[in-house]
Every structure is written in structure tokens, then in C-alpha cells.
Write a protein that holds these residues in place. Structure first.
Motif, PDB file in Angstrom:
ATOM      1  N   THR A  40       0.835  -1.203   0.000  1.00  0.00           N
ATOM      2  CA  THR A  40       0.000   0.000   0.000  1.00  0.00           C
ATOM      3  C   THR A  40       0.867   1.249   0.000  1.00  0.00           C
ATOM      4  O   THR A  40       0.621   2.189  -0.753  1.00  0.00           O
ATOM      5  CB  THR A  40      -0.930  -0.009   1.238  1.00  0.00           C
ATOM      6  OG1 THR A  40      -1.921  -1.019   1.049  1.00  0.00           O
ATOM      7  CG2 THR A  40      -1.608   1.334   1.449  1.00  0.00           C
ATOM      8  N   ASN A  41       1.892   1.248   0.832  1.00  0.00           N
ATOM      9  CA  ASN A  41       2.760   2.420   0.887  1.00  0.00           C
ATOM     10  C   ASN A  41       3.430   2.665  -0.465  1.00  0.00           C
ATOM     11  O   ASN A  41       3.654   3.813  -0.867  1.00  0.00           O
ATOM     12  CB  ASN A  41       3.815   2.259   1.980  1.00  0.00           C
ATOM     13  CG  ASN A  41       4.619   3.522   2.178  1.00  0.00           C
ATOM     14  OD1 ASN A  41       4.126   4.510   2.716  1.00  0.00           O
ATOM     15  ND2 ASN A  41       5.860   3.527   1.693  1.00  0.00           N
ATOM     16  N   HIS A  42       3.730   1.599  -1.181  1.00  0.00           N
ATOM     17  CA  HIS A  42       4.321   1.784  -2.514  1.00  0.00           C
ATOM     18  C   HIS A  42       3.305   2.391  -3.487  1.00  0.00           C
ATOM     19  O   HIS A  42       3.675   3.186  -4.359  1.00  0.00           O
ATOM     20  CB  HIS A  42       4.890   0.468  -3.055  1.00  0.00           C
ATOM     21  CG  HIS A  42       5.687   0.680  -4.313  1.00  0.00           C
ATOM     22  ND1 HIS A  42       6.794   1.515  -4.366  1.00  0.00           N
ATOM     23  CD2 HIS A  42       5.535   0.207  -5.578  1.00  0.00           C
ATOM     24  CE1 HIS A  42       7.285   1.526  -5.602  1.00  0.00           C
ATOM     25  NE2 HIS A  42       6.528   0.746  -6.351  1.00  0.00           N
ATOM     26  N   LEU A  43       2.035   2.060  -3.328  1.00  0.00           N
ATOM     27  CA  LEU A  43       1.011   2.715  -4.156  1.00  0.00           C
ATOM     28  C   LEU A  43       0.958   4.213  -3.844  1.00  0.00           C
ATOM     29  O   LEU A  43       0.774   5.043  -4.741  1.00  0.00           O
ATOM     30  CB  LEU A  43      -0.362   2.072  -3.946  1.00  0.00           C
ATOM     31  CG  LEU A  43      -0.537   0.636  -4.462  1.00  0.00           C
ATOM     32  CD1 LEU A  43      -1.940   0.115  -4.143  1.00  0.00           C
ATOM     33  CD2 LEU A  43      -0.297   0.568  -5.976  1.00  0.00           C
ATOM     34  N   TYR A  44       1.119   4.562  -2.556  1.00  0.00           N
ATOM     35  CA  TYR A  44       1.191   5.986  -2.193  1.00  0.00           C
ATOM     36  C   TYR A  44       2.378   6.638  -2.920  1.00  0.00           C
ATOM     37  O   TYR A  44       2.281   7.765  -3.415  1.00  0.00           O
ATOM     38  CB  TYR A  44       1.397   6.177  -0.685  1.00  0.00           C
ATOM     39  CG  TYR A  44       0.310   5.623   0.212  1.00  0.00           C
ATOM     40  CD1 TYR A  44      -0.955   5.301  -0.265  1.00  0.00           C
ATOM     41  CD2 TYR A  44       0.552   5.445   1.578  1.00  0.00           C
ATOM     42  CE1 TYR A  44      -1.940   4.803   0.591  1.00  0.00           C
ATOM     43  CE2 TYR A  44      -0.419   4.950   2.440  1.00  0.00           C
ATOM     44  CZ  TYR A  44      -1.655   4.626   1.939  1.00  0.00           C
ATOM     45  OH  TYR A  44      -2.614   4.144   2.784  1.00  0.00           O
ATOM     46  N   GLN A  45       3.477   5.894  -2.961  1.00  0.00           N
ATOM     47  CA  GLN A  45       4.682   6.395  -3.617  1.00  0.00           C
ATOM     48  C   GLN A  45       4.420   6.652  -5.114  1.00  0.00           C
ATOM     49  O   GLN A  45       4.771   7.706  -5.644  1.00  0.00           O
ATOM     50  CB  GLN A  45       5.800   5.351  -3.442  1.00  0.00           C
ATOM     51  CG  GLN A  45       7.057   5.603  -4.240  1.00  0.00           C
ATOM     52  CD  GLN A  45       7.901   6.709  -3.634  1.00  0.00           C
ATOM     53  OE1 GLN A  45       7.771   7.009  -2.457  1.00  0.00           O
ATOM     54  NE2 GLN A  45       8.731   7.324  -4.444  1.00  0.00           N
ATOM     55  N   ILE A  46       3.760   5.703  -5.757  1.00  0.00           N
ATOM     56  CA  ILE A  46       3.443   5.864  -7.180  1.00  0.00           C
ATOM     57  C   ILE A  46       2.532   7.082  -7.370  1.00  0.00           C
ATOM     58  O   ILE A  46       2.764   7.920  -8.239  1.00  0.00           O
ATOM     59  CB  ILE A  46       2.776   4.585  -7.746  1.00  0.00           C
ATOM     60  CG1 ILE A  46       3.789   3.433  -7.764  1.00  0.00           C
ATOM     61  CG2 ILE A  46       2.220   4.831  -9.157  1.00  0.00           C
ATOM     62  CD1 ILE A  46       3.204   2.076  -8.206  1.00  0.00           C
ATOM     63  N   GLY A  47       1.514   7.195  -6.510  1.00  0.00           N
ATOM     64  CA  GLY A  47       0.620   8.358  -6.574  1.00  0.00           C
ATOM     65  C   GLY A  47       1.396   9.662  -6.461  1.00  0.00           C
ATOM     66  O   GLY A  47       1.195  10.597  -7.239  1.00  0.00           O
ATOM     67  N   SER A  48       2.321   9.690  -5.506  1.00  0.00           N
ATOM     68  CA  SER A  48       3.081  10.930  -5.284  1.00  0.00           C
ATOM     69  C   SER A  48       3.972  11.235  -6.479  1.00  0.00           C
ATOM     70  O   SER A  48       4.160  12.395  -6.837  1.00  0.00           O
ATOM     71  CB  SER A  48       3.881  10.851  -3.986  1.00  0.00           C
ATOM     72  OG  SER A  48       5.143  10.260  -4.205  1.00  0.00           O
ATOM     73  N   GLU A  49       4.488  10.199  -7.118  1.00  0.00           N
ATOM     74  CA  GLU A  49       5.360  10.438  -8.279  1.00  0.00           C
ATOM     75  C   GLU A  49       4.573  10.904  -9.511  1.00  0.00           C
ATOM     76  O   GLU A  49       5.037  11.759 -10.256  1.00  0.00           O
ATOM     77  CB  GLU A  49       6.196   9.188  -8.591  1.00  0.00           C
ATOM     78  CG  GLU A  49       7.364   9.072  -7.611  1.00  0.00           C
ATOM     79  CD  GLU A  49       8.172   7.784  -7.741  1.00  0.00           C
ATOM     80  OE1 GLU A  49       7.985   7.065  -8.736  1.00  0.00           O
ATOM     81  OE2 GLU A  49       8.982   7.500  -6.837  1.00  0.00           O
ATOM     82  N   ILE A  50       3.386  10.360  -9.685  1.00  0.00           N
ATOM     83  CA  ILE A  50       2.541  10.824 -10.800  1.00  0.00           C
ATOM     84  C   ILE A  50       2.223  12.311 -10.613  1.00  0.00           C
ATOM     85  O   ILE A  50       2.276  13.095 -11.555  1.00  0.00           O
ATOM     86  CB  ILE A  50       1.237   9.986 -10.888  1.00  0.00           C
ATOM     87  CG1 ILE A  50       1.568   8.547 -11.328  1.00  0.00           C
ATOM     88  CG2 ILE A  50       0.242  10.614 -11.852  1.00  0.00           C
ATOM     89  CD1 ILE A  50       0.392   7.578 -11.269  1.00  0.00           C
ATOM     90  N   LEU A  51       1.939  12.705  -9.374  1.00  0.00           N
ATOM     91  CA  LEU A  51       1.654  14.125  -9.122  1.00  0.00           C
ATOM     92  C   LEU A  51       2.893  14.984  -9.319  1.00  0.00           C
ATOM     93  O   LEU A  51       2.814  16.089  -9.848  1.00  0.00           O
ATOM     94  CB  LEU A  51       1.100  14.328  -7.710  1.00  0.00           C
ATOM     95  CG  LEU A  51      -0.280  13.755  -7.403  1.00  0.00           C
ATOM     96  CD1 LEU A  51      -0.916  14.501  -6.245  1.00  0.00           C
ATOM     97  CD2 LEU A  51      -1.193  13.830  -8.607  1.00  0.00           C
ATOM     98  N   LYS A  52       4.026  14.471  -8.870  1.00  0.00           N
ATOM     99  CA  LYS A  52       5.273  15.243  -8.989  1.00  0.00           C
ATOM    100  C   LYS A  52       5.559  15.588 -10.452  1.00  0.00           C
ATOM    101  O   LYS A  52       5.989  16.699 -10.757  1.00  0.00           O
ATOM    102  CB  LYS A  52       6.436  14.439  -8.395  1.00  0.00           C
ATOM    103  CG  LYS A  52       7.572  15.318  -7.876  1.00  0.00           C
ATOM    104  CD  LYS A  52       8.753  14.495  -7.366  1.00  0.00           C
ATOM    105  CE  LYS A  52       8.491  13.878  -6.005  1.00  0.00           C
ATOM    106  NZ  LYS A  52       9.504  12.855  -5.636  1.00  0.00           N
ATOM    107  N   GLU A  53       5.276  14.629 -11.324  1.00  0.00           N
ATOM    108  CA  GLU A  53       5.499  14.878 -12.762  1.00  0.00           C
ATOM    109  C   GLU A  53       4.657  16.053 -13.263  1.00  0.00           C
ATOM    110  O   GLU A  53       4.985  16.665 -14.276  1.00  0.00           O
ATOM    111  CB  GLU A  53       5.135  13.616 -13.577  1.00  0.00           C
ATOM    112  CG  GLU A  53       6.143  12.486 -13.412  1.00  0.00           C
ATOM    113  CD  GLU A  53       5.588  11.138 -13.902  1.00  0.00           C
ATOM    114  OE1 GLU A  53       4.511  11.130 -14.531  1.00  0.00           O
ATOM    115  OE2 GLU A  53       6.232  10.113 -13.625  1.00  0.00           O
ATOM    116  N   GLU A  54       3.555  16.325 -12.583  1.00  0.00           N
ATOM    117  CA  GLU A  54       2.671  17.426 -12.989  1.00  0.00           C
ATOM    118  C   GLU A  54       2.829  18.645 -12.090  1.00  0.00           C
ATOM    119  O   GLU A  54       1.995  19.558 -12.139  1.00  0.00           O
ATOM    120  CB  GLU A  54       1.204  16.960 -12.943  1.00  0.00           C
ATOM    121  CG  GLU A  54       0.875  15.813 -13.868  1.00  0.00           C
ATOM    122  CD  GLU A  54       1.002  16.192 -15.338  1.00  0.00           C
ATOM    123  OE1 GLU A  54       0.554  17.302 -15.692  1.00  0.00           O
ATOM    124  OE2 GLU A  54       1.561  15.390 -16.115  1.00  0.00           O
TER     125      GLU A  54
END
Lengths: 254, 254
Positions: free
Chosen positions: A170-184
Motif C-alpha cells: 500500500t505504501n508503494h502505491l502511495y509512492q506511485i501516486g506521489s510520483e505521478i503528481l510530482k510529474e505534474e
């Protein structure tokens, strides 16, 4: 009064130490750690040693060290027939040396140095080779938690596996979410209330009832749009796997 | 006073309705839904219609219907040059018919009929074709949330994608956890404090700092034990994918 010695002072044991130290029924007699550690005030009066041959007498020794080291470390203890427990979810009770009475004291939680924790609601899994030791672990557990349960090493292994899914992954999914946002250039804060509510929901709804989203609805247009946005990103594999599973599980046909 | 008409009464609009109804700056003039719906007391005095030709005059019309239906539904509205917004994360503003002034009012949250929600901390993404409409949506948003942000359709698509990861996919990991426990006759309650803390942790730690577990540590013994426990279960694919990614990301060599 129950006398406790901590063997190792990583995340689990340091949190347990701080909590048990406050308990009126428990006395922390000593903390052992291979390297010198500064015990945070107001606990400075606790006896500390980095010499394994100088462990004090106690009712229970609590090992909190890396999983792989538990077996050989427990073998290296110089005393016999004492109650020695470890705090790991993934390691069987048998891993402990049988020259001492063996047991488990596993709090189901994720521990970080940076965060304080209230043990009251943290389930603690205990196990022991005889009923007297089990009784003692139950007493220790109950001084800090309202949820102390006896669970066999076999069941605990599965519980630990489930914990890896709901915590590590789950924490890794949070990480992916945060990275998708960072790109934007969008702040991760935008997702925090959603993350919080997603976790809170399953307090009252089963995960099955709480499930929502394009995959569950088999909303092909949105799924295709998402796959297009993902391109050949490494997150695509996750998207495809979850989406396929959710479509199959909830099987809503268009 | 800002007059609002709700078009559709699914999870998002019914929650928005309940919240906006309490706002002193907003009047909910009417709720339209294709099928008759019982508006929960104490809101019985709100005017309801299931006749699309009988919509009242309003400052903003809020569409909350399935993504795929937004486009044709907005085309079917009989009036022109009014402010019409939708509440979907995954649908572009352009999907709305251009015979009206278009906009977006997207609360980043997961909504279930069964759960009440406080909008105060829920981020609301707004978008509009002109600054006057944007200003109005900002005013509406601010009556219920402390976090109203202007976000383009392009960025919102990515935000929605990220939301799918941290909400839909995370919830499926909860589901897997609950099923692993069920196989062992263990109650899902054992994982709830861990799930809650996993979500709370990222309020103060980045997901990167919060990451723990055997995959991050490249703890091969535990990983092999878990794969053995999983056998050829359908969860194995998830375990392997996450573990591979985490090992690569944190890259700790033995």
C-alpha cells in the motif's frame, strides 16, 4: 512485578521499551544493544549494556533485531531455561534456540523512529511453549494493549504476509501516486484526504463493499485513457494487473 | 446568494448536496434525477424533478452522473449559455456541450452512500472557461472546503490516475489482506490498526521514508517464505511485482 530485558533496540524494541517502561506492572531492568545507543530522556536511568555477557536476570528477554539474525543471536545467549521471545512477524518460534523457553511477542504495526504510537489498539500476537509463559506474555501484553491474542507461528506467518500487502505494498502505491503528481508539479497533499478516507472506510465497510473505480465498473473509456496517460511508464504493469483482477472479481459486463 | 441545481444524485452529488445545502451562501434550488429519489429529511422541502425540461434557473448546474453519460446528457439540456459543471475526475471539461459555459467542480475523495463526510479538508479542483465563472466556482468551493484549487483538465486527468492508485488499488490490497486472513480464520480487525497507521504515516513522512518491509530490505529468506506460502494463489502476481519494484527502487544489496 515483571522484569524485562530488551535485546536489541531497533524500531520495534525502542517503541515497546517506551511503552512498557510506563507500565506499573513491568520493570525494564536493562537494555542491551551491540552498539552504544543513547536512551532518550526521561529514560536515562535505565541500565544499558553492549556486553552480551553482562545481561541481568529477568522474567522475559525480548529480542528485537533483524529477522535473519534472531536464530544465531538466541544461540549466543549464555544463560539457559529463561523465557526468551522475539518480536518478528515473519519468523517462526522454532528459530529461537531451544536452550531457553521460547515465545513470541509480535505487535502488528509499522514502526518508525520518527513517530510516536499508542499501543492501546495495536494487536499483539503471543505464543509460548508452555501455558505459564503464555500467561506471563498475556500479562505483559495486557498492560499496554487491549488486544492480545494467542496465534500459532503458522498462522502468524500468514498474518505477516497479509501485513506486507496492506502496509508495504500500500505504501508503494502511495509512492506511485506521489510520483505521478510530482510529474505534474502537483502537491502530494492533494491525495492525503483521499488516502485517509480510503483507510477509514474499511473500519465500517468491508474492502469489497468499499471498492469503487473504473476497473470495478469496467469503465473501458477511462481505463484506456489511463493506459494512454501511463504510456510505457513502470507503473503501467501495476495498473494492468490491478485492473484485470478487479474486472474479473467484480465482473460487471458492459 | 448562489443558486445551484444538481443534475443527477449519485454518491458525489448527494454528498455535495448535503454539504452545500448547509452553506449560507448557497441555495440548492432543485435536484434533478432520471429516477425518482427520496431526498433524506431534513431536506424534504427541496424541489425535485425527474423531468429534464423542467429545470429551474440557477447560477450553476452541477452534473454528477456516470462518466460515459456526461457528454450526451450535457447536450440534452434545453437551455444555453448557463454555467454547467461536472464533478468527475477522469473526464475533460471539453466533454461538456459547448452550448453552455463549461466548468469543473471535482472533489478529490471516495464517496459511499453509507458514510458521512466532512468536506472541510477535501481538496476541490475547479476549472472554467472564463474568470468570472472560475470566481463563482471558487466561492462555491470555499463555502465547504479549505482547499479549492484551479487545475487544468490535463493535470486533473493525471491526478485522477494517481487517485486510482492510492484509492482503488489500495483498497484491493486491503481485500487481499482480508482474504489471506479469512483462509486462516483470523479476523480482518487484526490488520485495521496497521492500515490506519500506514495511511497516517504519510501525513508526516514521505512514502519513500515510510517504506519498510522485506522487499525494501531485500530480505531473501522472508520473501522466499512468503512466495512459498502464496503457492500458486492469484495474489502471487501482486507479491512478485511489488517485491521486484521495491527491490529495484531501494536497491539494497545483500
Amino acid at each position: 512485578m515483571i522484569n524485562v530485558v530488551f535485546l536489541g533496540f531497533g524500531n520495534v524494541n525502542s517503541h515497546l521499551f517506551k511503552t512498557l517502561h510506563k507500565s506499573k506492572e513491568v520493570t525494564v531492568k536493562q537494555v542491551f544493544n551491540r552498539n552504544y545507543i543513547k536512551i532518550i530522556s526521561p529514560f536515562e536511568k535505565i541500565s544499558f549494556t553492549d556486553d552480551i555477557s553482562k545481561l541481568e536476570q529477568a522474567d522475559v528477554y525480548i529480542i528485537g533485531i533483524p529477522d535473519d539474525a534472531i536464530s544465531s543471536f538466541s544461540e549466543s545467549l549464555s544463560f539457559q531455561n529463561e523465557l526468551v521471545v522475539h518480536t518478528s512477524g515473519g519468523v517462526s518460534m522454532d528459530a529461537l534456540s531451544n536452550k531457553n523457553r521460547r515465545g513470541i511477542f509480535y505487535p502488528i504495526q509499522t514502526f518508525s523512529k520518527e513517530r510516536g504510537l499508542d499501543f492501546k489498539n495495536i494487536p499483539i500476537c503471543i505464543e509460548a511453549e508452555n501455558s505459564k509463559d503464555l500467561e506471563l506474555l498475556l500479562r505483559v501484553g495486557k498492560t499496554i494493549s487491549e488486544n492480545v491474542v494467542e496465534i500459532s507461528s503458522e498462522k502468524r506467518a500468514k498474518l505477516h504476509l497479509a501485513a506486507v500487502f496492506v502496509n508495504n505494498f500500500t505504501n508503494h502505491l502511495y509512492q506511485i501516486g506521489s510520483e505521478i503528481l510530482k510529474e505534474e508539479d502537483l502537491p502530494f497533499d492533494l491525495l492525503k484526504p483521499l488516502i485517509s478516507e480510503t483507510a477509514s472506510k474499511i473500519e465500517t465497510l468491508s474492502p469489497e463493499k468499499a471498492q469503487t473505480g473504473p476497473a470495478k465498473r469496467n469503465d473501458i473509456k477511462t481505463i484506456e485513457k489511463h493506459l494512454h496517460l501511463l504510456g510505457d511508464s513502470s507503473y503501467r504493469k501495476f495498473y494492468e494487473l490491478f485492473t484485470e483482477e478487479l474486472k474479473q472479481k467484480y465482473g460487471k459486463k458492459l
